[in-house]
Write a protein that holds these residues in place. Sequence first.
Motif, PDB file in Angstrom:
ATOM      1  N   ASN A 159       0.855  -1.182   0.000  1.00  0.00           N
ATOM      2  CA  ASN A 159       0.000   0.000   0.000  1.00  0.00           C
ATOM      3  C   ASN A 159       0.894   1.235   0.000  1.00  0.00           C
ATOM      4  O   ASN A 159       1.794   1.365   0.832  1.00  0.00           O
ATOM      5  N   ILE A 160       0.657   2.121  -0.946  1.00  0.00           N
ATOM      6  CA  ILE A 160       1.441   3.355  -1.045  1.00  0.00           C
ATOM      7  C   ILE A 160       0.521   4.532  -0.788  1.00  0.00           C
ATOM      8  O   ILE A 160      -0.210   4.995  -1.658  1.00  0.00           O
ATOM      9  N   ASN A 165       3.864   0.579   2.814  1.00  0.00           N
ATOM     10  CA  ASN A 165       4.065  -0.641   3.599  1.00  0.00           C
ATOM     11  C   ASN A 165       3.877  -1.854   2.730  1.00  0.00           C
ATOM     12  O   ASN A 165       3.297  -1.779   1.639  1.00  0.00           O
ATOM     13  N   VAL A 166       4.379  -2.982   3.202  1.00  0.00           N
ATOM     14  CA  VAL A 166       4.306  -4.228   2.448  1.00  0.00           C
ATOM     15  C   VAL A 166       3.957  -5.374   3.374  1.00  0.00           C
ATOM     16  O   VAL A 166       4.379  -5.394   4.543  1.00  0.00           O
ATOM     17  N   SER A 167       3.169  -6.303   2.872  1.00  0.00           N
ATOM     18  CA  SER A 167       2.934  -7.590   3.522  1.00  0.00           C
ATOM     19  C   SER A 167       3.424  -8.673   2.575  1.00  0.00           C
ATOM     20  O   SER A 167       2.990  -8.727   1.416  1.00  0.00           O
ATOM     21  N   ASP A 179       6.276  -1.099   7.534  1.00  0.00           N
ATOM     22  CA  ASP A 179       6.374   0.116   6.733  1.00  0.00           C
ATOM     23  C   ASP A 179       7.745   0.128   6.064  1.00  0.00           C
ATOM     24  O   ASP A 179       8.771  -0.059   6.728  1.00  0.00           O
ATOM     25  N   THR A 180       7.755   0.367   4.756  1.00  0.00           N
ATOM     26  CA  THR A 180       9.012   0.284   4.009  1.00  0.00           C
ATOM     27  C   THR A 180       9.750   1.618   3.920  1.00  0.00           C
ATOM     28  O   THR A 180      10.961   1.647   3.713  1.00  0.00           O
ATOM     29  N   GLY A 181       9.015   2.726   4.046  1.00  0.00           N
ATOM     30  CA  GLY A 181       9.636   4.036   3.901  1.00  0.00           C
ATOM     31  C   GLY A 181       8.644   5.015   3.307  1.00  0.00           C
ATOM     32  O   GLY A 181       7.423   4.845   3.427  1.00  0.00           O
ATOM     33  N   PRO A 182       9.130   6.060   2.637  1.00  0.00           N
ATOM     34  CA  PRO A 182       8.219   7.058   2.083  1.00  0.00           C
ATOM     35  C   PRO A 182       7.346   6.480   0.976  1.00  0.00           C
ATOM     36  O   PRO A 182       7.760   5.586   0.246  1.00  0.00           O
ATOM     37  N   LYS A 233       8.857  -2.797  12.323  1.00  0.00           N
ATOM     38  CA  LYS A 233       9.106  -1.363  12.356  1.00  0.00           C
ATOM     39  C   LYS A 233       7.939  -0.637  11.701  1.00  0.00           C
ATOM     40  O   LYS A 233       7.245  -1.188  10.842  1.00  0.00           O
ATOM     41  N   SER A 234       7.715   0.601  12.132  1.00  0.00           N
ATOM     42  CA  SER A 234       6.626   1.414  11.583  1.00  0.00           C
ATOM     43  C   SER A 234       7.036   2.871  11.629  1.00  0.00           C
ATOM     44  O   SER A 234       7.975   3.254  12.346  1.00  0.00           O
ATOM     45  N   LEU A 235       6.315   3.680  10.871  1.00  0.00           N
ATOM     46  CA  LEU A 235       6.711   5.065  10.653  1.00  0.00           C
ATOM     47  C   LEU A 235       5.628   6.052  11.057  1.00  0.00           C
ATOM     48  O   LEU A 235       4.435   5.771  10.963  1.00  0.00           O
ATOM     49  N   ASP A 236       6.075   7.218  11.471  1.00  0.00           N
ATOM     50  CA  ASP A 236       5.235   8.396  11.576  1.00  0.00           C
ATOM     51  C   ASP A 236       5.545   9.288  10.380  1.00  0.00           C
ATOM     52  O   ASP A 236       6.646   9.231   9.811  1.00  0.00           O
TER      53      ASP A 236
END
Length: 364
Positions: A159-160, A165-167, A179-182, A233-236
């Motif tokens: 999902n972008i 993020n990726v599953s 979460d993969t990044g931006p 890991k996850s992002l804000d």
Amino acid sequence: MSKKRLAVGLMSGTSADGVTAALVEISPDRVRVRRFETYPYSARLKNLVLEAPSLRAPEISLLNFALGEAFAFAALQISRGARPLVIGSHGQTVWHGPNAVPPNTLQLAEPAVIAERTGLTTVADFRPRDMAAGGQGAPLTPAFDLFLYGRGPLRAVVNIGGIANVSLVGHGRLWSAFDTGPGNGLMDEAVRRVTKNRSEMDRGGKLAARGKPDEKLLKRLLHHPYFRTSPPKSLDRATFGAALLDRYFPRLTRARLPGALATLAELTARSLRLSVLENAPDAPLAEVVVSGGGALNAHLMRRLRVLFAPVPVTTTAAHGLPVMAKEAACFAWLAARVLDGKPNHAPAATGARGVRILGKIVLA
């Protein structure tokens, strides 16, 4: 779940564009989105959301109730003529601090307001229980990805949104998710800066397609510490946000915007590819399935197809799920799981100590 039921899912992501609402038919082995719509925030409400980390307590309280009204409006509009059993609301994330001491997260959109305005039982505030159990509190879609794709071959379900993020799911299990990044967030912020908020995004990636990535800068960006952190890991939004643009793109102009967007799109695409390659199990990857606003960025999708070749890159629409409805549909499904007393997250993705039932219930 013994029969088909209707539920409403409500979602607003890190881009803070508005509330996406989906009316979802849920059965034991599938979900079907009957209809969905995004209801934009007013300019004032969007600005408050984006400024939320710096607001004072009275302003945060006001924002919580104002968002509750916006989410309730979206739920009422999308459920006209239908009788859903429950609403699942992710709310609007204004802060996510999984690595703080203690870990903490904050999603606004008061569920009591949603339940009162709609007359429907509302489940909301899903992240804190996972975090209380030692998890990151996110991502929450992997349990839904496992439900949708677990019985098939190995897929990277992506999902972008503002972030990506990726599953990695298939062969009966969830292998990894994070979460993969931006995602779109940095690109959107760059467009807003240059156009002084007159444009919100690079529609279809047309500007990025005219630019050329800065390979030296990309190399520096891909050395960001987040990419070297192992899951969970996850992002804000702040991790890949305004401060990063200030540091690496200090002199953005209209003339430089295509090159900057090409570089940022490449950062999203390459970080996704690296994340998948470094965490996929030793099995053939059958497909990359993309949802979210990034799936509508033709330039970004072209880059993903080049980088993942010969693995096909498709979208959730090819599997019957509209790309902009997936996350809202997920929260409808999570809420239905709560009513059934069934776990509704994936500890393998978040790092929680075990399975839990996430969400706080406000009865109709």
